[in-house]
Design a protein around this motif. Structure first.
Motif, PDB file in Angstrom:
ATOM      1  N   ILE A   1     -36.900  79.475 -30.602  1.00  0.00           N
ATOM      2  CA  ILE A   1     -36.104  78.253 -30.631  1.00  0.00           C
ATOM      3  C   ILE A   1     -36.771  77.230 -31.527  1.00  0.00           C
ATOM      4  O   ILE A   1     -37.927  76.890 -31.342  1.00  0.00           O
ATOM      5  CB  ILE A   1     -35.963  77.656 -29.223  1.00  0.00           C
TER       6      ILE A   1
ATOM      7  N   SER B   1     -30.211  80.679 -30.575  1.00  0.00           N
ATOM      8  CA  SER B   1     -31.185  79.882 -29.860  1.00  0.00           C
ATOM      9  C   SER B   1     -32.147  79.147 -30.767  1.00  0.00           C
ATOM     10  O   SER B   1     -33.193  78.713 -30.328  1.00  0.00           O
ATOM     11  CB  SER B   1     -31.962  80.769 -28.875  1.00  0.00           C
TER      12      SER B   1
ATOM     13  N   TYR C   1     -30.421  73.472 -30.279  1.00  0.00           N
ATOM     14  CA  TYR C   1     -29.936  73.203 -28.936  1.00  0.00           C
ATOM     15  C   TYR C   1     -29.134  71.920 -28.867  1.00  0.00           C
ATOM     16  O   TYR C   1     -29.218  71.076 -29.741  1.00  0.00           O
ATOM     17  CB  TYR C   1     -31.062  73.218 -27.918  1.00  0.00           C
TER      18      TYR C   1
ATOM     19  N   THR D   1     -30.449  70.694 -21.472  1.00  0.00           N
ATOM     20  CA  THR D   1     -30.647  71.141 -22.840  1.00  0.00           C
ATOM     21  C   THR D   1     -30.261  72.605 -22.929  1.00  0.00           C
ATOM     22  O   THR D   1     -30.835  73.435 -22.227  1.00  0.00           O
ATOM     23  CB  THR D   1     -32.124  70.955 -23.260  1.00  0.00           C
TER      24      THR D   1
ATOM     25  N   SER E   1     -29.345  75.986 -25.483  1.00  0.00           N
ATOM     26  CA  SER E   1     -29.466  76.547 -26.820  1.00  0.00           C
ATOM     27  C   SER E   1     -28.087  76.818 -27.390  1.00  0.00           C
ATOM     28  O   SER E   1     -27.187  77.267 -26.683  1.00  0.00           O
ATOM     29  CB  SER E   1     -30.299  77.832 -26.797  1.00  0.00           C
TER      30      SER E   1
ATOM     31  N   THR F   1     -39.988  78.348 -27.433  1.00  0.00           N
ATOM     32  CA  THR F   1     -39.703  77.210 -28.298  1.00  0.00           C
ATOM     33  C   THR F   1     -40.611  77.152 -29.512  1.00  0.00           C
ATOM     34  O   THR F   1     -40.407  76.328 -30.394  1.00  0.00           O
ATOM     35  CB  THR F   1     -39.867  75.888 -27.528  1.00  0.00           C
TER      36      THR F   1
ATOM     37  N   ILE G   1     -35.434  74.232 -22.261  1.00  0.00           N
ATOM     38  CA  ILE G   1     -34.170  74.928 -22.438  1.00  0.00           C
ATOM     39  C   ILE G   1     -33.656  75.448 -21.106  1.00  0.00           C
ATOM     40  O   ILE G   1     -34.328  76.214 -20.410  1.00  0.00           O
ATOM     41  CB  ILE G   1     -34.304  76.089 -23.429  1.00  0.00           C
TER      42      ILE G   1
END
Length: 411
Positions: A7, A65, A68, A81, A83, A177, A185
């Motif tokens: 992410i 992903s 987000y 939050t 994705s 992330t 997320i």
């Protein structure tokens, strides 16, 4: 075994109005996270695992992903939050009541929302292949094999719109992330088609558009990087470089058709295979960085690239690369990335729409390799255009016109 996704953290500001068709819409501002530094070897390994099964497994198994959205859920509003997933239809989040959970600092608790209620089994959203009725009258969903989550559907406010979404009580997905300690997320925001649970279907929108910003580039205030739904989604016909191609007919995903791949203007691959029609399909994945090509397309392009570097620099491809890319060349000690003239790679789609695959080559300085970033996809299709090649272009999917429109230099 958990499913891992990478992410790139971005910020998206929600400006929503009540959904009444394409006249009203959502607009989201997208910003890149300059601190994110993806592990290329990890991404390549993950891609080979994710895309090594049947062709449909790729589509079902790939929630986008890399980006987000932040949206308020419930009453009182609770920020979550999610994705961004431009491929799959399911929107879901991990609630506080989860039984098998991934790390999440502040989960949504439906008990605290005065407007939340479980979705009844008799809802039209409660239909295969994602959803199914339960003996208790609540609509359940099972996307464990596809998205790493299963649970039940609930209804509550997302921004100013009341929609049905999944609450994942059993989740094997792990969101990475790129920064240690990030656990923000909560799930995925589904923009795909093929099921009535899709945000696009529920809000009765016929189109959506997005533009992923190029890294380390000053943003044009007249063309901000945004995700737009409904009436906010458009690309003016007067925009330079605007192209349109039809969406493939009778498919559950936003496929369109590849016709040629060109290297410096010369055709190196012609997409004609009646025995495997899905090998000519293309789909845009705004979440995964890498672009992946089916066997014939990859090897056609590979042959052209090998010939180009042999003619220009006398290079030969490396048998086993250190970087993990499928096609690489040793970078001579007396050369740097700035000394290399890279060839131009273009994909042409049905109807003559031409799309330059920018960032198709990279210099991996730590191992002194010059590599093609487009990699081999083992299944028969579809071809995947990843986020790296999408950056700087605005894309719009229009279901009413059954078309994909795109234009460069739009964010």
């Amino acid at each position: 075994m958990p499913t891992y996704y990478s992410i790139v953290i971005i910020t998206i500001l929600l400006a929503a109005t009540a959904a009444q068709g394409d006249g009203d819409g959502f607009s989201f501002k997208i910003s890149p996270n300059p601190m994110f530094s993806p592990n290329v070897s990890h991404l390549l390994t993950v891609s080979k695992i994710r895309f090594s099964k049947t062709s449909d497994t790729y589509i079902n198994g790939t929630p986008s992903s890399l980006f987000y959205v932040q949206v308020d859920v419930g009453s009182p509003p609770f920020p979550v939050t999610l994705s961004l997933d431009t491929i799959n239809p399911l929107t879901w989040l991990q609630p506080a009541e989860c039984e098998v959970c991934f790390p999440l600092s502040f989960p949504f608790d439906p008990i605290n929302s005065t407007t939340f209620y479980p979705l009844p089994s008799n809802s039209n959203i409660c239909s295969p292949s994602i959803a199914y009725p339960s003996s208790g009258g609540v609509c359940m969903y099972d996307a464990a094999d596809e998205l790493g989550t299963k649970g039940y559907f609930g209804v509550d406010y997302f921004g100013r719109n009341q929609i049905a979404f999944g609450l994942g009580v059993n989740n094997t997905v792990v969101f990475d992330t790129g920064r240690e300690g990030d656990d923000l997320i909560a799930g995925t925001f589904g923009l795909g088609k093929g099921h009535p649970s899709s945000i696009i279907n529920q809000l009765n929108y016929s189109r959506f558009a997005w533009c992923l910003p190029e890294k380390l580039r000053a943003q044009d205030p007249d063309h901000p990087p945004t995700l737009d739904l409904g009436g906010d989604a458009f690309i003016k016909e007067t925009v330079p470089g605007r192209h349109t191609t039809p969406l493939a007919i009778d498919t559950s995903y936003n496929y369109f058709n590849l016709t040629f791949i060109r290297l410096n203007g010369e055709i190196v691959y012609m997409a004609v295979n009646p025995s495997r029609p899905k090998s000519t399909y293309v789909i845009l994945d705004a979440g995964f960085p890498l672009t992946m090509l089916v066997n014939e397309a990859f090897y056609g392009l590979q042959g052209g690239v090998i010939g180009y570097f042999a003619n220009i620099y006398g290079w030969k491809p490396i048998n086993k690369t250190k970087s993990g890319y499928d096609l690489c060349f040793d970078l001579p000690n007396n050369m740097s990335s700035g000394d290399i003239v890279f060839p131009r790679v273009e994909a042409e789609f049905l109807g003559g729409a031409s799309f330059e695959l920018k960032r198709s080559f990279v210099t991996v300085e730590e191992v002194r390799e010059v590599c093609m970033t487009l990699i081999l996809l083992d299944p028969e299709g579809p071809n995947i255009v990843g986020a790296e090649q999408q950056m700087g272009f605005r894309f719009m999917i229009d279901y009413a016109q059954s078309s994909l429109t795109f234009a460069p230099n739009m964010c």
